[in-house]
Motif scaffolding. Structure first.
Motif: not given
Length: 231
Positions: A18-35
């Motif tokens: 799967a590919h997401l092309p260039l765009a402004t996004r919100l990235l979340m890194v949680k304490a359980d390691g999930s992204v």
């Protein structure tokens, strides 16, 4: 939790591509390691994500990536599969970390919590001879709303909802599968109780041998005696 807003592209490799092309996004890194990768839309569901167990490393971009304007890369590798997430950061607009502490878990809304308390108090609503074992009977996959016994002494697990849908039936099914492995409890039957049960949920429940009970909240509260009504 780490919260990053960035112009980025994302590639997912493994069981699927799967590919997401260039765009402004919100990235979340949680304490359980999930992204998780979110856009400004689509409600709660992320565009892409990696669930734990996984590890994340921030690496230098390749020469080709640098030529494309990439300033940093995240590589997220799942611990039990070949699934990998590569996030290419072109511009970081925000980067902050926050300690959210220990989450107390979901607290049921007033009506559903009251339904549980009232049904436990008037457990005979489910049938003559029923007796309460306990509310919030803990299992390895979560608490069963009510555990009780029927007139014959058989254990019964009760799942309570305001609006009963298929997800509630599936939840009760998982509880029953687990509880029936315990020789001290088995055989355990199920009751799916709600103020309103959707037709699809009723069909699924009855197909699995789960009894459905429609609850009258006002009658349980003692404000409305169903037996004395003319209509």
């Amino acid at each position: 939790m780490r919260v990053v807003i960035a112009r980025c592209s994302v590639d997912y490799e493994g069981r699927l591509q799967a590919h997401l092309p260039l765009a402004t996004r919100l990235l979340m890194v949680k304490a359980d390691g999930s992204v998780l990768v979110h856009s400004d839309g689509g409600s709660y569901k992320p565009l892409n994500w990696m669930s734990p167990p996984c590890s994340m490393a921030e690496v230098e971009p390749t020469e080709d990536e640098t030529d494309e304007g990439v300033v940093g890369c995240w590589v997220v590798q799942h611990a039990k599969s070949e699934d990998r997430l590569r996030v290419r950061l072109h511009e970081v607009l925000h980067d902050s970390s926050h300690d959210l502490g220990v989450d107390p878990g979901l607290v049921k809304d007033g009506v559903e919590a009251q339904l549980q308390a009232l049904l436990a108090e008037h457990i005979h609503t489910l049938g003559e001879g029923y007796s309460l074992i306990r509310r919030e009977y803990m299992t390895a996959i979560g608490p069963v709303d009510i555990m009780c016994r029927d007139a014959g002494g058989q254990t019964v697990a009760v799942e309570l909802k305001r609006r009963g849908d298929i997800d509630g039936v599936e939840q009760l099914t998982r509880y029953l599968e687990l509880l029936n492995r315990d020789p001290h409890l088995a055989p355990v039957t199920g009751v799916f109780a709600a103020q309103l049960i959707k037709p699809q949920a009723r069909v699924l429940a009855e197909d699995r041998g789960i009894r459905c009970v429609t609850l009258d909240y006002e009658a349980l509260k003692g404000m409305d005696d169903a037996d004395s009504r003319l209509f």
